[in-house]
Scaffold this motif. Structure first.
Motif, PDB file in Angstrom:
ATOM      1  N   VAL A 118      29.785  55.782  59.918  1.00 28.95           N
ATOM      2  CA  VAL A 118      29.706  57.249  59.961  1.00 28.95           C
ATOM      3  C   VAL A 118      29.649  57.827  58.547  1.00 28.95           C
ATOM      4  CG1 VAL A 118      30.883  57.286  62.199  1.00 28.95           C
ATOM      5  CG2 VAL A 118      32.201  57.787  60.127  1.00 28.95           C
ATOM      6  N   ALA A 119      30.277  57.139  57.580  1.00 26.70           N
ATOM      7  CA  ALA A 119      30.210  57.601  56.183  1.00 26.70           C
ATOM      8  C   ALA A 119      28.769  57.592  55.691  1.00 26.70           C
ATOM      9  CB  ALA A 119      31.090  56.739  55.285  1.00 26.70           C
ATOM     10  N   ASP A 120      28.001  56.582  56.135  1.00 27.88           N
ATOM     11  CA  ASP A 120      26.579  56.523  55.758  1.00 27.88           C
ATOM     12  C   ASP A 120      25.815  57.758  56.220  1.00 27.88           C
ATOM     13  OD1 ASP A 120      27.004  54.086  54.617  1.00 27.88           O
ATOM     14  OD2 ASP A 120      26.174  52.910  56.275  1.00 27.88           O
ATOM     15  N   LEU A 121      26.358  58.448  57.216  1.00 25.83           N
ATOM     16  CA  LEU A 121      25.703  59.644  57.757  1.00 25.83           C
ATOM     17  C   LEU A 121      26.400  60.921  57.280  1.00 25.83           C
ATOM     18  CD1 LEU A 121      25.247  58.195  61.353  1.00 25.83           C
ATOM     19  CD2 LEU A 121      23.457  58.490  59.624  1.00 25.83           C
ATOM     20  N   GLY A 122      27.273  60.782  56.280  1.00 24.47           N
ATOM     21  CA  GLY A 122      27.948  61.960  55.733  1.00 24.47           C
ATOM     22  C   GLY A 122      29.130  62.416  56.564  1.00 24.47           C
ATOM     23  N   LEU A 123      29.617  61.534  57.435  1.00 24.32           N
ATOM     24  CA  LEU A 123      30.725  61.913  58.316  1.00 24.32           C
ATOM     25  C   LEU A 123      31.971  61.097  57.980  1.00 24.32           C
ATOM     26  CD1 LEU A 123      28.724  62.249  61.646  1.00 24.32           C
ATOM     27  CD2 LEU A 123      29.589  64.091  60.198  1.00 24.32           C
ATOM     28  N   PHE A 124      33.081  61.475  58.570  1.00 23.45           N
ATOM     29  CA  PHE A 124      34.376  60.925  58.194  1.00 23.45           C
ATOM     30  C   PHE A 124      35.191  60.689  59.456  1.00 23.45           C
ATOM     31  CE2 PHE A 124      38.728  62.238  56.275  1.00 23.45           C
ATOM     32  CZ  PHE A 124      39.010  60.939  55.877  1.00 23.45           C
ATOM     33  N   TYR A 125      35.632  59.437  59.619  1.00 24.98           N
ATOM     34  CA  TYR A 125      36.614  59.137  60.676  1.00 24.98           C
ATOM     35  C   TYR A 125      37.926  58.829  59.951  1.00 24.98           C
ATOM     36  CZ  TYR A 125      39.246  56.740  64.249  1.00 24.98           C
ATOM     37  OH  TYR A 125      40.253  56.375  65.106  1.00 24.98           O
ATOM     38  N   PRO A 126      38.894  59.774  59.986  1.00 26.33           N
ATOM     39  CA  PRO A 126      40.068  59.659  59.116  1.00 26.33           C
ATOM     40  C   PRO A 126      40.999  58.470  59.354  1.00 26.33           C
ATOM     41  CG  PRO A 126      39.749  61.930  59.807  1.00 26.33           C
ATOM     42  CD  PRO A 126      38.815  61.086  60.634  1.00 26.33           C
ATOM     43  N   PRO A 127      41.381  58.114  60.608  1.00 29.05           N
ATOM     44  CA  PRO A 127      42.466  57.137  60.738  1.00 29.05           C
ATOM     45  C   PRO A 127      42.216  55.834  59.965  1.00 29.05           C
ATOM     46  CG  PRO A 127      42.145  58.227  62.825  1.00 29.05           C
ATOM     47  CD  PRO A 127      41.039  58.688  61.919  1.00 29.05           C
ATOM     48  N   ASP A 128      43.202  55.435  59.194  1.00 25.09           N
ATOM     49  CA  ASP A 128      43.084  54.301  58.286  1.00 25.09           C
ATOM     50  C   ASP A 128      44.355  53.448  58.300  1.00 25.09           C
ATOM     51  OD1 ASP A 128      44.751  56.174  57.180  1.00 25.09           O
ATOM     52  OD2 ASP A 128      43.955  56.018  55.150  1.00 25.09           O
ATOM     53  N   PRO A 129      44.662  52.841  59.450  1.00 23.58           N
ATOM     54  CA  PRO A 129      45.840  51.966  59.479  1.00 23.58           C
ATOM     55  C   PRO A 129      45.707  50.876  58.414  1.00 23.58           C
ATOM     56  CG  PRO A 129      44.428  51.574  61.393  1.00 23.58           C
ATOM     57  CD  PRO A 129      43.915  52.806  60.714  1.00 23.58           C
ATOM     58  N   GLY A 130      46.843  50.325  58.008  1.00 25.59           N
ATOM     59  CA  GLY A 130      46.827  49.286  56.981  1.00 25.59           C
ATOM     60  C   GLY A 130      45.863  48.155  57.301  1.00 25.59           C
ATOM     61  N   SER A 131      45.661  47.929  58.598  1.00 24.92           N
ATOM     62  CA  SER A 131      44.799  46.845  59.066  1.00 24.92           C
ATOM     63  C   SER A 131      43.345  47.260  59.196  1.00 24.92           C
ATOM     64  CB  SER A 131      45.289  46.414  60.454  1.00 24.92           C
ATOM     65  OG  SER A 131      45.242  47.540  61.330  1.00 24.92           O
ATOM     66  N   VAL A 132      42.985  48.381  58.619  1.00 23.67           N
ATOM     67  CA  VAL A 132      41.670  49.000  58.866  1.00 23.67           C
ATOM     68  C   VAL A 132      40.483  48.037  58.697  1.00 23.67           C
ATOM     69  CG1 VAL A 132      41.547  49.914  56.504  1.00 23.67           C
ATOM     70  CG2 VAL A 132      40.250  51.031  58.315  1.00 23.67           C
ATOM     71  N   ALA A 133      40.613  47.090  57.786  1.00 24.09           N
ATOM     72  CA  ALA A 133      39.491  46.186  57.512  1.00 24.09           C
ATOM     73  C   ALA A 133      39.249  45.207  58.649  1.00 24.09           C
ATOM     74  CB  ALA A 133      39.742  45.423  56.214  1.00 24.09           C
ATOM     75  N   THR A 134      40.266  44.971  59.483  1.00 24.38           N
ATOM     76  CA  THR A 134      40.115  43.955  60.533  1.00 24.38           C
ATOM     77  C   THR A 134      40.451  44.461  61.923  1.00 24.38           C
ATOM     78  OG1 THR A 134      42.320  43.187  59.891  1.00 24.38           O
ATOM     79  CG2 THR A 134      40.451  41.916  59.084  1.00 24.38           C
TER      80      THR A 134
END
Lengths: 447, 447
Positions: A115-131
């Motif tokens: 979504v960032a590639d489209l100029g958008l933002f999905y906020p939730p970012d738990p510590g495990s966000v990468a996996t």
């Protein structure tokens, strides 16, 4: 429908494979081996899996990436694990309406970057966000560092598709910004940790991408001073997009791990992503200085800000180097953060273990991390005593036993202590109504 | 416990009194006379009322101020009305933690002004804010003009106390900013319109008071132009705190009512309450001009802004002067607002009635207001046809049958059309689990 009738590709029973899906990252929770791992590739196959489990009278534990910290994905004896790993498709991103539709197995970082590639933002970012996966995030109502400004996963869930225990497919929610048609079934499924249904599709609300943040890092000669700074920042209502606290134990561990040269009783990391962050950052700086900060560093450079955040990102890896770790999760009223951190230091003294505390000070949501040796029965017993004492302390301070990790099997007993008896009974009533045979993740949330 | 055993002050059966509590402001919904009005003064008395109703086998319709627009407070034959008017105490306002605890009968404007006196902000501002109650707002998950930036009532509810159908008192939620302990029972009660329990205490999250807003008012030569401006403003993600649209019919009615000299095909009213609203307001102005606005007025003066908003505030009073009115409430994806408003103009033509459309364009949540004569059977029938056509149009456009007013008795049939059959069945399952004898507001939400 029986397991034999499921497509062969869906069912795995090899014990080596099954062992890899048997539990999540929680400590102090029983680990057993499920009978099989089911990896459906479509909602229809999820239906078939649940019907097969119903025929066989087996419990079903749904699992995302297994990064949970409360044992919500730990499979009890005689159960099957339903993995969402093959349900990993982003179905649609609607830029104009700012929403995305996806299957549960999409990795959170992948969704954020798509979504960032489209100029958008999905906020939730738990510590495990990468996996971790969006499905797991929804099932636990996961949070992260964004929450002080942007709230938790549930705040972004517009609608769900879920397969019920009996195999029926239910759609909840809507695709509009607002809507009050009927009961909040979406919210009921969010955070229910696989005990009420298997989530097979998620519609998320997105935001426009904010500008890169400006950053303030401040160190303090005492935890109390840092706590006072937090009170000033949150009390002023300054628009910050991140407000993290690290205690002395955590800072010492990070220093030993990274050689960053950190030595302070407490550190605050604060960001603002306003278009013009100047006034907010000035106000944060002033709050830290008024609270007696030893050192305050400010940058509006995003890369430099990311480097300054590195200490926070190294908190868990640094604690991990010290031994086995239990990353706990409690949330207290903001005014009680200092009392919580001081109380935890006392618990660490009492049980003779290292406990670092860091976390989301802007929300009162802290992660005491207990370091122990799980192969040493005394150390394990001490860890358990520390865990119980910390959880009890959070309740005493008017807090909750889980701010963002969930209840799982680790805290089902504590949930029963936190809830009033009628609310607990209503939990059981709702569970019995939606899953009368108790087949979905039994023992999780409700013991 | 029987009605005879309730304190005499709680029970009123005089038919004149009872008639004043028999229904809300909805049109096209049956109005009957309840047997009695119960006005408990405490949670204990609510318990006694529900136990008495259970003994007598009577239905209970809970009622706040009766400002609802969906018949959710319309008492069926043989029921009793439970009024929250005496449960009107603000229990506590915690400035530091930014939360307030209150009984359900507190008038929303009173709560807003009590917290404003302490530098705090409770955003939800339904049109009925001056008279409706927090309890009613929670029961319907009410919205208002704030929602484009601040969300709906449910976004502020941290916890509830509610009396269940069987008289048990349940507490849900928490007092911390975050928390994921257990199922979302708070969200389940929010918007359930008195069908799952009687809310007796509410804990609300508050915000720091924002600065006074800057205002842009723009008129357009066509609805399409205005719609394009809305798309630009929301598409940019400009931080606006209000984004309202008025159509030509509504503007003509306001002009006739106030002599404000309004004559345009469409008008947008936009505000930003950022500390430095300049860039947002510039961006709104540019969006309106790029969309071909005829006239754009900008002010950073709060009083002048309030005067400019007066046209919007006069929309309903102006429509009211034209006859009986049905203030409808549908919500569509933002990209479909123009299609919705144009479709409604077509419906007005088809049925031969005046229908003004205004509302929360930033959310896609519009209020088509049908003017008719309820004493004229033809006009009443035309109003009903228009109502059905508009609701069907909203669903066709991917929207919902109610954005913020609720389902009540007016739209229970439409809810059944909007929900998928399994979700509807799960609604019935949840209702039966919590209210097995169907005593709480039967016929509302679920028909």
């Amino acid at each position: 429908m029986t397991f034999e009738e499921l497509p062969a590709a869906v069912v795995q029973t090899d014990s080596d494979v099954v062992a890899g899906f048997a539990h999540d990252e929680a400590q102090l929770v029983d680990r057993r081996l499920p009978l099989a791992v089911l990896s459906p590739r479509s909602t229809d196959e999820v239906v078939a899996c649940l019907r097969a489990a119903a025929s066989a009278g087996l419990a079903v534990v749904t699992r995302g990436a297994g990064t949970g910290l409360a044992g919500g994905a730990n499979a009890p004896d005689g159960s099957v694990v339903l993995s969402t790993r093959r349900l990993d498709r982003i179905v649609a991103i609607d830029v104009e309406e700012r929403l995305a539709v996806m299957q549960p197995g999409v990795v959170t970082a992948d969704l954020r970057s798509a979504v960032a590639d489209l100029g958008l933002f999905y906020p939730p970012d738990p510590g495990s966000v990468a996996t971790s996966t969006i499905g797991g995030n929804v099932a636990t109502n996961a949070g992260g560092m964004c929450c002080v400004k942007y709230g938790v996963t549930g705040d972004y869930v517009l609608g769900l598709e879920a397969v019920l225990a009996d195999g029926r497919v239910m759609r909840t929610g809507r695709r509009t910004v607002k809507g009050v048609a009927g009961y909040g079934l979406t919210s009921l499924l969010v955070g229910s940790e696989g005990t009420l249904g298997v989530i097979t599709e998620i519609t998320l609300r997105l935001l426009p991408a904010p500008p890169p943040p400006a950053t303030v890092v401040a160190t303090f000669a005492s935890l109390t001073d840092a706590g006072r700074a937090v009170e000033r920042i949150t009390g002023d209502g300054t628009d910050v997009s991140l407000l993290e606290l690290l205690d002395a134990t955590t800072l010492a561990a990070i220093d030993a791990h990274t050689g960053m040269g950190l030595a302070a009783e407490a550190m605050l990391l604060v960001q603002s992503d306003l278009p013009d962050p100047g006034p907010a950052i000035d106000s944060v700086q002033a709050a830290c200085e008024a609270a007696g900060a030893v050192d305050v560093v400010v940058t509006t450079d995003a890369d430099e800000g990311a480097q300054l955040l590195e200490a926070r990102r190294q908190a868990l890896p640094a604690m991990e180097r010290l031994g086995d770790w239990l990353l706990d999760d409690v949330c207290v009223p903001r005014r009680s953060i200092v009392a919580l951190v001081e109380g935890i230091a006392q618990v660490a003294d009492d049980v003779g273990l290292t406990i670092g505390v860091f976390g989301h000070a802007g929300d009162g949501n802290m992660h005491p991390t207990i370091v122990f040796d799980r192969h040493d029965p005394d150390s394990l017993a001490a860890a358990r005593r520390a865990f119980d004492a910390i959880t009890a302390l959070a309740l005493e301070l008017g807090g909750t036993v889980t701010g963002e990790h969930g209840v799982g099997r680790l805290k089902s007993g504590w949930l029963a202590r936190e809830l009033d008896p009628v609310a607990l009974d209503v939990h059981r009533t709702v569970k019995a109504a939606l899953d009368p045979h108790g087949r979905l993740n039994p023992g999780s949330v409700l013991s």
